[in-house]
Design a protein around this motif. Structure first.
Motif, PDB file in Angstrom:
ATOM      1  N   LEU A  68      41.641  48.874  47.207  1.00 45.17           N
ATOM      2  CA  LEU A  68      40.940  47.596  47.274  1.00 45.17           C
ATOM      3  C   LEU A  68      41.508  46.681  46.196  1.00 45.17           C
ATOM      4  N   VAL A  69      42.148  45.595  46.617  1.00 40.36           N
ATOM      5  CA  VAL A  69      42.723  44.628  45.686  1.00 40.36           C
ATOM      6  C   VAL A  69      41.679  43.567  45.396  1.00 40.36           C
ATOM      7  N   SER A  70      41.494  43.247  44.113  1.00 38.84           N
ATOM      8  CA  SER A  70      40.520  42.244  43.700  1.00 38.84           C
ATOM      9  C   SER A  70      41.160  41.288  42.701  1.00 38.84           C
ATOM     10  N   LYS A  71      40.413  40.238  42.338  1.00 39.45           N
ATOM     11  CA  LYS A  71      40.933  39.261  41.388  1.00 39.45           C
ATOM     12  C   LYS A  71      41.168  39.873  40.019  1.00 39.45           C
ATOM     13  N   SER A  72      40.362  40.865  39.664  1.00 41.79           N
ATOM     14  CA  SER A  72      40.455  41.472  38.332  1.00 41.79           C
ATOM     15  C   SER A  72      41.197  42.801  38.354  1.00 41.79           C
ATOM     16  N   GLY A  73      42.158  42.963  39.246  1.00 43.28           N
ATOM     17  CA  GLY A  73      42.934  44.201  39.311  1.00 43.28           C
ATOM     18  C   GLY A  73      42.819  44.837  40.684  1.00 43.28           C
ATOM     19  N   PHE A  74      42.758  46.166  40.729  1.00 49.00           N
ATOM     20  CA  PHE A  74      42.629  46.849  42.007  1.00 49.00           C
ATOM     21  C   PHE A  74      41.930  48.196  41.813  1.00 49.00           C
ATOM     22  N   TRP A  75      41.348  48.680  42.911  1.00 47.98           N
ATOM     23  CA  TRP A  75      40.674  49.969  42.951  1.00 47.98           C
ATOM     24  C   TRP A  75      41.475  50.922  43.827  1.00 47.98           C
ATOM     25  N   VAL A  76      41.566  52.179  43.398  1.00 47.83           N
ATOM     26  CA  VAL A  76      42.255  53.211  44.164  1.00 47.83           C
ATOM     27  C   VAL A  76      41.376  54.458  44.185  1.00 47.83           C
ATOM     28  N   ARG A  77      41.221  55.060  45.350  1.00 46.77           N
ATOM     29  CA  ARG A  77      40.491  56.330  45.437  1.00 46.77           C
ATOM     30  C   ARG A  77      41.494  57.473  45.489  1.00 46.77           C
ATOM     31  N   GLN A  78      41.294  58.468  44.629  1.00 53.16           N
ATOM     32  CA  GLN A  78      42.167  59.637  44.574  1.00 53.16           C
ATOM     33  C   GLN A  78      41.299  60.884  44.449  1.00 53.16           C
ATOM     34  N   ASP A  79      41.262  61.660  45.519  1.00 51.54           N
ATOM     35  CA  ASP A  79      40.406  62.852  45.569  1.00 51.54           C
ATOM     36  C   ASP A  79      38.963  62.450  45.261  1.00 51.54           C
ATOM     37  N   ARG A  80      38.398  62.991  44.182  1.00 55.02           N
ATOM     38  CA  ARG A  80      37.009  62.671  43.832  1.00 55.02           C
ATOM     39  C   ARG A  80      36.922  61.586  42.764  1.00 55.02           C
ATOM     40  N   PHE A  81      38.054  60.919  42.482  1.00 58.28           N
ATOM     41  CA  PHE A  81      38.100  59.851  41.481  1.00 58.28           C
ATOM     42  C   PHE A  81      38.128  58.484  42.157  1.00 58.28           C
ATOM     43  N   PHE A  82      37.416  57.524  41.558  1.00 61.21           N
ATOM     44  CA  PHE A  82      37.606  56.102  41.849  1.00 61.21           C
ATOM     45  C   PHE A  82      38.214  55.487  40.592  1.00 61.21           C
ATOM     46  N   ILE A  83      39.381  54.868  40.749  1.00 60.40           N
ATOM     47  CA  ILE A  83      40.133  54.375  39.600  1.00 60.40           C
ATOM     48  C   ILE A  83      40.272  52.869  39.706  1.00 60.40           C
ATOM     49  N   HIS A  84      39.933  52.190  38.627  1.00 57.89           N
ATOM     50  CA  HIS A  84      40.044  50.734  38.561  1.00 57.89           C
ATOM     51  C   HIS A  84      41.051  50.367  37.483  1.00 57.89           C
ATOM     52  N   VAL A  85      42.085  49.629  37.874  1.00 58.78           N
ATOM     53  CA  VAL A  85      43.094  49.127  36.934  1.00 58.78           C
ATOM     54  C   VAL A  85      42.885  47.624  36.819  1.00 58.78           C
ATOM     55  N   ALA A  86      42.474  47.179  35.632  1.00 59.54           N
ATOM     56  CA  ALA A  86      42.112  45.772  35.448  1.00 59.54           C
ATOM     57  C   ALA A  86      43.298  44.904  35.067  1.00 59.54           C
ATOM     58  N   GLY A  87      44.260  45.447  34.349  1.00 60.42           N
ATOM     59  CA  GLY A  87      45.403  44.642  33.909  1.00 60.42           C
ATOM     60  C   GLY A  87      46.654  45.476  33.824  1.00 60.42           C
ATOM     61  N   SER A  88      47.802  44.841  33.801  1.00 62.79           N
ATOM     62  CA  SER A  88      49.066  45.573  33.670  1.00 62.79           C
ATOM     63  C   SER A  88      50.064  44.726  32.901  1.00 62.79           C
ATOM     64  N   PHE A  89      50.889  45.386  32.099  1.00 58.41           N
ATOM     65  CA  PHE A  89      51.910  44.693  31.319  1.00 58.41           C
ATOM     66  C   PHE A  89      53.244  44.678  32.046  1.00 58.41           C
ATOM     67  N   SER A  90      53.550  45.747  32.768  1.00 58.73           N
ATOM     68  CA  SER A  90      54.822  45.866  33.475  1.00 58.73           C
ATOM     69  C   SER A  90      54.631  46.851  34.611  1.00 58.73           C
ATOM     70  N   ASP A  91      55.725  47.134  35.323  1.00 57.65           N
ATOM     71  CA  ASP A  91      55.640  48.073  36.439  1.00 57.65           C
ATOM     72  C   ASP A  91      55.281  49.476  35.983  1.00 57.65           C
ATOM     73  N   GLN A  92      55.627  49.846  34.758  1.00 56.23           N
ATOM     74  CA  GLN A  92      55.433  51.214  34.289  1.00 56.23           C
ATOM     75  C   GLN A  92      54.367  51.325  33.200  1.00 56.23           C
ATOM     76  N   GLN A  93      53.606  50.284  32.979  1.00 52.34           N
ATOM     77  CA  GLN A  93      52.539  50.341  31.994  1.00 52.34           C
ATOM     78  C   GLN A  93      51.375  49.465  32.440  1.00 52.34           C
ATOM     79  N   ALA A  94      50.186  50.024  32.359  1.00 50.37           N
ATOM     80  CA  ALA A  94      48.972  49.312  32.747  1.00 50.37           C
ATOM     81  C   ALA A  94      47.990  49.339  31.590  1.00 50.37           C
ATOM     82  N   SER A  95      46.957  48.511  31.709  1.00 51.49           N
ATOM     83  CA  SER A  95      45.956  48.437  30.652  1.00 51.49           C
ATOM     84  C   SER A  95      44.568  48.364  31.265  1.00 51.49           C
TER      85      SER A  95
END
Length: 360
Positions: free
Chosen positions: A148-175
């Motif tokens: 799920l792509v949102s204005k404040s990053g994106f959500w990804v479901r992986q197995d029993r995890f829901f993961i939210h990535v709010a920001g990223s600095f580069s292709d290989q580093q997120a915050s």
């Protein structure tokens, strides 16, 4: 009677100017849309992404392209429409009837106000939601509805995890990563927040600065963890697909997101640049209209329609490229984006006004 005739001429000039701009804009959208379609064809066949999805994606992103191309379309459209009127001696007939060059210029400038208002409306209310929906639709077609792509990053479901990535600095580093772990009954059993995450290789992410909260009934235990490894998470190419580019956000969303990033002491330069580019876009469009007038009435006006069009294409392309390059060079040399975006537009506007002042 004379006042009615002047208003009719104002309407005629304004209508021709807008028609020329929108015809050029349509041509440029067809060209850039075709190039974008060729780019999307590389992803056809991946997941559930089909040829029809590529066409829908291109169609939904056209409003954003229209906003970007509006200034150069204004320059070329005005040059062509006024050039045709000059070649047909319509402008000469207007001046013979007592309509001054200044009045003709004001009629064209009035049309630029319409273009400015359209640019602001599309950039704020139409292009962002359509562009965001296009990217969400593409990501879900390629990777399923676990994204799920949102204005404040994106959500990804992986197995029993829901993961939210709010920001990223580069292709290989997120915050600013949040992980929600669910138990067998679908309730949150653990929550982790990490300041940064770095791609280690083979889709393994190393989370650092981790704060962990374990939930057991009504008991919540909080502890700090040095690092945490998340296996089979995301590749750099997936990060690019899931992350909304700054240009996909509206002016109000950019302002809110920039303040949020700065409050968390995160890098907001790219979003700051996109914000000021959107702010100056309408003024840039108006300055291009005035610059087009210099090709018709200025001290160096050209009699040949071919020369006018060729000059407009060359000047418009150079200004478009310099505007983009100057903004990103400002990021490299730590120059405020407000300066790198306002300065080129201001220089073009001053040059056009000076040239027209000599003609008027």
């Amino acid at each position: 009677m004379r006042l009615q005739r002047i208003h009719t001429i104002d309407y005629y000039i304004g209508r021709n100017t807008l028609q020329g701009v929108f015809l050029v804009l349509a041509g440029l959208l067809i060209l850039f849309g075709f190039l974008e379609l060729l780019s999307q064809l590389n992803d056809v066949g991946k997941g559930q992404f089909r040829l029809s999805d590529a066409f829908v994606y291109v169609a939904l992103t056209l409003p954003r392209q229209a906003v970007i191309l509006m200034p150069i379309s204004a320059l070329l459209g005005c040059t062509i429409s006024l050039g045709v009127m000059a070649d047909n001696n319509e402008l000469t007939a207007m001046q013979s009837a007592g309509i001054s060059v200044r009045r003709i210029g004001l009629s064209v400038a009035s049309a630029s106000i319409v273009l400015m208002l359209i640019s602001i409306f599309v950039a704020e209310y139409i292009a962002p939601p359509l562009d965001q929906y296009a990217r969400l639709r593409r990501s879900q077609a390629r990777y399923g509805k676990t994204v799920l792509v949102s204005k404040s990053g994106f959500w990804v479901r992986q197995d029993r995890f829901f993961i939210h990535v709010a920001g990223s600095f580069s292709d290989q580093q997120a915050s600013d990563i949040e992980l929600y772990e669910l138990d067998a009954e679908g309730r949150i059993s653990r929550f982790l927040h990490a300041r940064t995450a770095t791609l280690q290789g083979d889709r393994t992410w190393l989370l650092e600065g981790v704060s962990q909260q374990s939930i057991n009934g009504e008991v919540i235990q909080t502890e700090a963890v040095a690092n945490y490894r998340l296996n089979s998470f995301l590749t750099p190419s997936q990060m690019q697909i899931f992350k909304l580019p700054p240009g996909s956000l509206s002016i109000s969303d950019l302002w809110t997101y920039i303040r949020s990033l700065k409050a968390r002491n995160q890098n907001a330069e790219n979003y700051d640049l996109a914000f000021w580019q959107k702010i100056t876009q309408p003024v840039n469009t108006a300055s291009m209209v005035l610059l087009a007038l210099t090709f018709i009435f200025g001290p160096v006006r050209m009699r040949s329609a071919g020369k006018r069009i060729a000059t407009g294409v060359i000047v418009g392309t150079m200004l478009y490229l310099l505007y983009q390059v100057f903004g990103h060079m400002g990021l490299l040399f730590d120059i405020p984006p407000a300066l790198t975006t306002l300065a080129p537009v201001g220089l073009i506007l001053l040059f056009a006004l000076r040239q027209l002042g000599r003609a008027f």
